[in-house]
Design a protein around this motif. Structure first.
Motif, mmCIF file in Angstrom:
data_model
loop_
_atom_site.group_PDB
_atom_site.id
_atom_site.type_symbol
_atom_site.label_atom_id
_atom_site.label_comp_id
_atom_site.label_asym_id
_atom_site.label_seq_id
_atom_site.Cartn_x
_atom_site.Cartn_y
_atom_site.Cartn_z
ATOM 1 N N PRO A 371 0.820 -1.223 0.000
ATOM 2 C CA PRO A 371 0.000 0.000 0.000
ATOM 3 C C PRO A 371 0.853 1.272 0.000
ATOM 4 O O PRO A 371 1.900 1.334 0.649
ATOM 5 N N PRO A 398 -2.942 -0.883 -3.714
ATOM 6 C CA PRO A 398 -3.792 -0.116 -2.786
ATOM 7 C C PRO A 398 -3.204 1.279 -2.569
ATOM 8 O O PRO A 398 -2.021 1.415 -2.246
ATOM 9 N N LYS A 443 -7.784 0.002 2.680
ATOM 10 C CA LYS A 443 -8.642 0.220 1.520
ATOM 11 C C LYS A 443 -8.245 1.494 0.798
ATOM 12 O O LYS A 443 -7.929 2.509 1.426
ATOM 13 N N SER A 444 -8.269 1.437 -0.512
ATOM 14 C CA SER A 444 -7.930 2.618 -1.301
ATOM 15 C C SER A 444 -8.955 3.721 -1.077
ATOM 16 O O SER A 444 -10.153 3.455 -0.900
#
Length: 498
Positions: A371, A398, A443-444
């Motif tokens: 991420p 992400p 979460k994006s």
């Protein structure tokens, strides 16, 4: 930027007190009065978004960066690496890793550089000077809760300072921080306030790296120092203060050129892993795992400066417009620049200007990256940062992206008292805590943070960038072909704290 306490300082005034402040502002008085008048009358676009102090600060910074008075690279490096001392609510413990007896770390980096070249260029001897492996200093940085703004460090050893810092660290998160400064100025000392604020927000600690500066240490010297620093965290050399740090607790981070370096380090690690390499390191063959993630603040992606926002967003930023080879204003020759033999870019040799580890938009894929957090303002680097985010999304990475309305480049350091700056630090820190505590669950998200009220507005990922990969790559190639490659950022009376 900010001092060791995270307090803002105007350009060129650090360590000079009231007299230095007056010397800085006196030639800018007409500009200050004009900015104040336009702001009070609400006749400027910036007055709709910024408070008066911030509007004046950015105007003075912009004027200083564009003053047109050349200064030598060496002089600027001396100014921006001078240590004013540590004071305030901050722990600093300086450490230096030993040089490994093997050359494995350098061999792995060279293999990664070669593996990311165009297919027809692979296998050729590098044109750049292969850097030595050197002891890489870093500043362990943490929040010192029991101090006040005037506190000085206790008279104890660096190891004891580290141990005192660790008593206040609340979790295992460790930020490998790479400072900004266009690759040729600044130091961990200029970024202590920013790094301390991020560490405070995470409850963890930071390892702020004193990598080698260009032009005297060109690509890939800084990248080698960054890779050595990562291995130092993972596999501490003899005599290190720290215990081994799990990769799931390490987050690469940096601002501006440091954001470029952090991303290049991540891409290097990805390529080393793709090639299945292990690194000989103090008698052991070591794996090079991925970190938990990466947090980039206003990252400098496009080293050859091709994006429209470099010109179109000037009113919101203090960075100077691109300086091309055809222009005559250049730094004062001082033995560091021009280089011998000459090259076109301050950081990288001619053959590697478009290499994916220098000009980052040339990367074909980021698939498999952990991420990544990216923040920027309405700054001159906005186009390249938004393109990077769109590329990461398309490659399945992400991403947490925050764009701050009307803010300049690395505003959390330049305007640390703004609510937007504090929200930016909170965003970085929250991301780091999330990926270290709950890996795989990030979460994006894509948001614009409104000026003043900090309202969060969702961004449609389809609108992030108007450019396809092919268009971006072609713009870069055209820039090289037309020889419109920035030779070096113009060095003027640069703010000491930038």
């Amino acid at each position: 930027m900010s001092d060791s306490n995270g307090n803002g300082s105007l350009p060129g005034t650090a360590g000079n007190g009231t007299f230095g402040l007056l010397l800085t502002l006196l030639p800018k008085l007409p500009l200050v009065l004009k900015t104040v008048l336009l702001h009070v009358l609400r006749r400027s676009e910036t007055s709709k978004y910024l408070d008066l102090k911030s509007d004046v600060t950015i105007s003075v910074l912009r004027s200083t960066m564009n003053s047109g008075k050349p200064v030598g690279i060496r002089e600027t490096q001396v100014m921006t690496t001078r240590d004013p001392g540590v004071k305030g609510r901050i722990w600093i413990s300086t450490a230096a890793a030993q040089v490994p007896p093997e050359a494995g770390v350098r061999d792995a980096l060279l293999a990664a550089i070669d593996g990311l070249r165009d297919a027809d260029a692979r296998g050729a001897a590098p044109s750049f000077k292969i850097p030595d492996i050197v002891p890489v200093e870093a500043e362990w940085t943490g929040y010192r809760a029991g101090a006040d703004k005037d506190s000085v460090p206790p008279a104890i050893s660096e190891r004891e300072k580290y141990e005192e810092m660790m008593k206040e660290v609340k979790n295992k998160s460790t930020i490998l921080y790479l400072h900004g400064g266009a690759y040729y100025v600044c130091d961990p000392i200029t970024h202590r306030g920013l790094v301390k604020n991020i560490a405070k927000g995470t409850g963890g600690r930071a390892y702020s790296v004193r990598y080698r500066l260009a032009p005297q240490n060109a690509f890939p010297s800084a990248l080698l120092d960054a890779l050595v620093s990562y291995l130092t965290l993972l596999y501490p050399p003899p005599g290190s203060f720290h215990e081994p740090v799990a990769p799931s607790d390490i987050v690469f981070s940096g601002d501006s050129a440091g954001g470029n370096l952090a991303l290049a380090l991540l891409r290097t690690v990805m390529e080393i892993r793709r090639q299945g390499l292990k690194i000989a390191w103090f008698g052991e063959d070591r794996d090079v795992p991925l970190p938990a993630g990466l947090a980039a603040i206003s990252p400098w992606v496009d080293l050859i400066q091709t994006m429209p926002s470099l010109i179109e967003n000037q009113q919101w930023c203090y960075l100077p417009p691109p300086v091309l080879l055809s222009e005559t204003l250049k730094p004062k020759p001082d033995g560091l620049w021009p280089t011998d033999p000459p090259r076109r870019h301050i950081y990288v040799d001619n053959e590697y200007i478009l290499h994916p580890l220098s000009t980052l938009q040339m990367n074909r894929s980021w698939e498999g990256a952990p991420p990544i957090y990216v923040s920027c303002g309405w700054e001159t680097l906005a186009d390249e940062d938004r393109y990077l985010v769109s590329k990461l999304v398309r490659d399945g990475v992400p991403v947490v992206f925050e764009e701050y309305e009307a803010m300049p480049h690395v505003f959390a350091a330049v305007l640390p008292q703004l609510a937007e700056s504090k929200r930016n630090i909170e965003g970085v820190a929250s991301f780091i805590k999330d990926i270290c505590r709950n890996p795989g669950e990030v979460k994006s998200s894509f948001k614009t943070i409104k000026a003043k009220n900090l309202e969060e507005v969702e961004i449609d990922t389809e609108t992030l960038s108007p450019y396809s990969d092919e268009q971006v790559w072609e713009m870069a190639r055209r820039q090289i072909k037309e020889k419109n490659v920035p030779q070096v950022p113009v060095v003027v009376d640069i703010p000491v704290k930038l």
